[in-house]
Design a protein around this motif. Sequence first.
Motif, mmCIF file in Angstrom:
data_model
loop_
_atom_site.group_PDB
_atom_site.id
_atom_site.type_symbol
_atom_site.label_atom_id
_atom_site.label_comp_id
_atom_site.label_asym_id
_atom_site.label_seq_id
_atom_site.Cartn_x
_atom_site.Cartn_y
_atom_site.Cartn_z
ATOM 1 N N ASP A 76 44.219 52.797 -3.775
ATOM 2 C CA ASP A 76 43.719 54.024 -3.131
ATOM 3 C C ASP A 76 44.413 54.262 -1.795
ATOM 4 O OD1 ASP A 76 42.006 54.454 -5.246
ATOM 5 O OD2 ASP A 76 40.241 53.620 -4.238
ATOM 6 N N VAL A 77 44.555 53.196 -0.995
ATOM 7 C CA VAL A 77 45.197 53.342 0.321
ATOM 8 C C VAL A 77 46.666 53.704 0.150
ATOM 9 C CG1 VAL A 77 45.833 52.162 2.457
ATOM 10 C CG2 VAL A 77 43.580 51.796 1.462
ATOM 11 N N GLU A 78 47.346 53.090 -0.838
ATOM 12 C CA GLU A 78 48.753 53.422 -1.078
ATOM 13 C C GLU A 78 48.897 54.890 -1.462
ATOM 14 O OE1 GLU A 78 50.578 49.104 -2.572
ATOM 15 O OE2 GLU A 78 49.957 50.606 -4.058
ATOM 16 N N GLY A 79 47.952 55.404 -2.267
ATOM 17 C CA GLY A 79 47.989 56.823 -2.632
ATOM 18 C C GLY A 79 47.775 57.715 -1.427
ATOM 19 N N LYS A 80 46.834 57.348 -0.558
ATOM 20 C CA LYS A 80 46.574 58.138 0.652
ATOM 21 C C LYS A 80 47.773 58.090 1.597
ATOM 22 C CE LYS A 80 41.543 57.563 0.552
ATOM 23 N NZ LYS A 80 40.369 56.931 1.218
ATOM 24 N N SER A 172 50.546 67.155 13.843
ATOM 25 C CA SER A 172 51.414 65.992 13.642
ATOM 26 C C SER A 172 50.842 64.761 14.335
ATOM 27 C CB SER A 172 52.823 66.275 14.168
ATOM 28 O OG SER A 172 53.431 67.325 13.452
ATOM 29 N N ALA A 173 50.300 64.953 15.524
ATOM 30 C CA ALA A 173 49.702 63.831 16.252
ATOM 31 C C ALA A 173 48.511 63.266 15.483
ATOM 32 C CB ALA A 173 49.273 64.283 17.649
ATOM 33 N N ARG A 174 47.664 64.168 14.948
ATOM 34 C CA ARG A 174 46.516 63.711 14.166
ATOM 35 C C ARG A 174 46.971 62.979 12.899
ATOM 36 N NH1 ARG A 174 44.258 68.770 15.816
ATOM 37 N NH2 ARG A 174 44.957 69.752 13.878
ATOM 38 N N GLU A 175 48.010 63.505 12.250
ATOM 39 C CA GLU A 175 48.497 62.884 11.014
ATOM 40 C C GLU A 175 49.112 61.519 11.297
ATOM 41 O OE1 GLU A 175 48.115 62.809 7.338
ATOM 42 O OE2 GLU A 175 47.889 64.840 8.135
ATOM 43 N N GLU A 181 46.269 54.327 10.961
ATOM 44 C CA GLU A 181 45.022 53.716 10.492
ATOM 45 C C GLU A 181 45.148 53.267 9.042
ATOM 46 O OE1 GLU A 181 41.764 56.328 11.124
ATOM 47 O OE2 GLU A 181 41.976 56.370 13.311
ATOM 48 N N LEU A 182 45.793 54.098 8.214
ATOM 49 C CA LEU A 182 45.968 53.749 6.807
ATOM 50 C C LEU A 182 46.852 52.515 6.657
ATOM 51 C CD1 LEU A 182 46.432 57.284 5.184
ATOM 52 C CD2 LEU A 182 44.561 55.685 4.741
ATOM 53 N N LYS A 183 47.929 52.453 7.455
ATOM 54 C CA LYS A 183 48.819 51.290 7.388
ATOM 55 C C LYS A 183 48.099 50.024 7.820
ATOM 56 C CE LYS A 183 53.251 53.687 7.900
ATOM 57 N NZ LYS A 183 54.454 53.893 8.744
ATOM 58 N N ASP A 184 47.252 50.148 8.835
ATOM 59 C CA ASP A 184 46.480 48.998 9.300
ATOM 60 C C ASP A 184 45.496 48.562 8.213
ATOM 61 O OD1 ASP A 184 45.642 47.183 11.516
ATOM 62 O OD2 ASP A 184 43.743 48.237 11.236
ATOM 63 N N SER A 185 44.865 49.543 7.566
ATOM 64 C CA SER A 185 43.926 49.246 6.484
ATOM 65 C C SER A 185 44.637 48.578 5.316
ATOM 66 C CB SER A 185 43.247 50.536 6.006
ATOM 67 O OG SER A 185 42.448 50.307 4.866
ATOM 68 N N LEU A 186 45.828 49.082 4.974
ATOM 69 C CA LEU A 186 46.594 48.508 3.873
ATOM 70 C C LEU A 186 46.994 47.062 4.177
ATOM 71 C CD1 LEU A 186 48.001 48.850 1.150
ATOM 72 C CD2 LEU A 186 49.996 49.749 2.373
ATOM 73 N N ALA A 187 47.411 46.817 5.409
ATOM 74 C CA ALA A 187 47.791 45.452 5.795
ATOM 75 C C ALA A 187 46.605 44.507 5.646
ATOM 76 C CB ALA A 187 48.317 45.440 7.230
ATOM 77 N N GLY A 188 45.417 44.967 6.055
ATOM 78 C CA GLY A 188 44.226 44.140 5.925
ATOM 79 C C GLY A 188 43.878 43.852 4.476
ATOM 80 N N GLU A 189 43.947 44.867 3.621
ATOM 81 C CA GLU A 189 43.641 44.684 2.208
ATOM 82 C C GLU A 189 44.666 43.768 1.531
ATOM 83 O OE1 GLU A 189 40.971 45.457 0.808
ATOM 84 O OE2 GLU A 189 40.115 46.792 2.308
ATOM 85 N N LEU A 288 47.508 52.632 -14.685
ATOM 86 C CA LEU A 288 48.929 52.429 -14.405
ATOM 87 C C LEU A 288 49.094 51.162 -13.565
ATOM 88 C CD1 LEU A 288 49.985 56.074 -13.470
ATOM 89 C CD2 LEU A 288 50.685 54.821 -15.506
ATOM 90 N N PRO A 289 50.160 50.414 -13.775
ATOM 91 C CA PRO A 289 50.328 49.159 -13.035
ATOM 92 C C PRO A 289 50.648 49.344 -11.549
ATOM 93 C CG PRO A 289 52.238 49.596 -14.394
ATOM 94 C CD PRO A 289 51.221 50.615 -14.773
ATOM 95 N N ALA A 290 51.110 50.517 -11.170
ATOM 96 C CA ALA A 290 51.432 50.777 -9.759
ATOM 97 C C ALA A 290 51.439 52.274 -9.517
ATOM 98 C CB ALA A 290 52.781 50.169 -9.385
ATOM 99 N N GLY A 291 51.170 52.667 -8.270
ATOM 100 C CA GLY A 291 51.273 54.071 -7.921
ATOM 101 C C GLY A 291 52.727 54.452 -7.735
ATOM 102 N N GLY A 292 53.060 55.691 -8.001
ATOM 103 C CA GLY A 292 54.441 56.139 -7.841
ATOM 104 C C GLY A 292 54.765 57.284 -8.771
ATOM 105 N N THR A 293 56.021 57.659 -8.786
ATOM 106 C CA THR A 293 56.471 58.766 -9.624
ATOM 107 C C THR A 293 57.339 58.237 -10.763
ATOM 108 O OG1 THR A 293 58.395 59.075 -8.186
ATOM 109 C CG2 THR A 293 56.442 60.391 -7.699
#
Length: 423
Positions: A76-80, A172-175, A181-189, A288-293
Amino acid sequence: MVAAVWLVCGVPLAAQTAADPKDAAAQHQQRIEELDADIKGSKAEQERLASEIADLKGDRTKLNAALLDTAKKVRDVEGKLDASEQRLLQLNREASDIRESLDARRSVLAEVLGGLVRLGRRPPPALLVRPDDALKSVRSAMLLGAVLPELKAETEMLATELAAQERVRQESARERDALAELKDSLAGERRRTAALIDERQKSLDASEAALQSEQQHADALAAEASNVRDLLARVETEITAARKAAEAAKAAQNKAGQGPADRLAALQDPGRLTPGIAFADAKGLLPLPAGGTVLKAFGADDGYGGQEKGVSFGTRTEAQVTAPSDGWVVYAGPFRSYGQLLIINAGGGYHILLAGMDKITVELGQFVLSGEPVAVMGQGPQLVSSVGLGTAQPILYVEFRKDGNSIDPTPWWATSESEKARG
């Protein structure tokens, strides 16, 4: 009016350009602060993970449930992250377009602002106040009539573009904050996943000596095999895990006739030791085994006069790879041009091949659950066959086989509704 134009959005036009280096310095300082926070928080996180692992020790069902839950969170985090990066890319393009427009019209804007300043310092004479200068008044009125509409249009355009520039800057600043935050969450997971996988490997029932012997035998088979079909044929007759899969397939066939709800319930049991349902009955249920195109679909031209026997996915760097279905690991290691190759025997003559990973996190003979983490992608393509795809991103190759022949995996992938039902 000059001040209103020059300070649209509260930022002078000249300051818009000058702010860029300051923004870069602020971002650099923010990154340093984030790294400091990560270092300070790592000890607390390690203690939390250690406590969580201690609670899970010896409980295979809870450990599997935690792994599956964490794998879903990572996906989910990778998709976000993908969506957030796309939004930021679009905002950067929009900001670039606005800057180019302002730069292209810089000389025109200077004339507009200069004209407004001159009008403010030397207002036109009033006809009724100074009747002796009637001709001058008429000429000024004619001039204003011709110039003011153009000045007004340019002023409004300038105000609109400056407002748009400020809006994009704020978005852009908000994004960027959300992305951090998402990268930090992904690292934790990912750290949680690594800890759970380590505990899972420690709790495997197979003795270490037997496992090493089996792995050495598999490596010898791979060295003798000339292609995947040959490898599969040898594995099926000589690897213990393959015999377990064959026996479990017969048991799974006795569960035929289950309804959709029953099949989903069977796939949701984290304590199962054999496939929840027969692989042939799992159509429309597998993740699917992984997110992606999809870079190359099954049956597409392979560039050598043949057709693709599997599907190639472009993934994120270091993306998590999960098992599409329940099954036994009958091969895990390097093989020919496939690089790191993982083969899962799903029973009933079905096999799933996964290749292109950087690291495999399961072992030969291990039973894996659908959605369970089994590998991690690297920083770029690992497959020899990925050279012609024209991308620097990691590429995951997935192939389904039935009785040694490649089949289209599309009917097995879960729809959004079934994914939702699987939770």
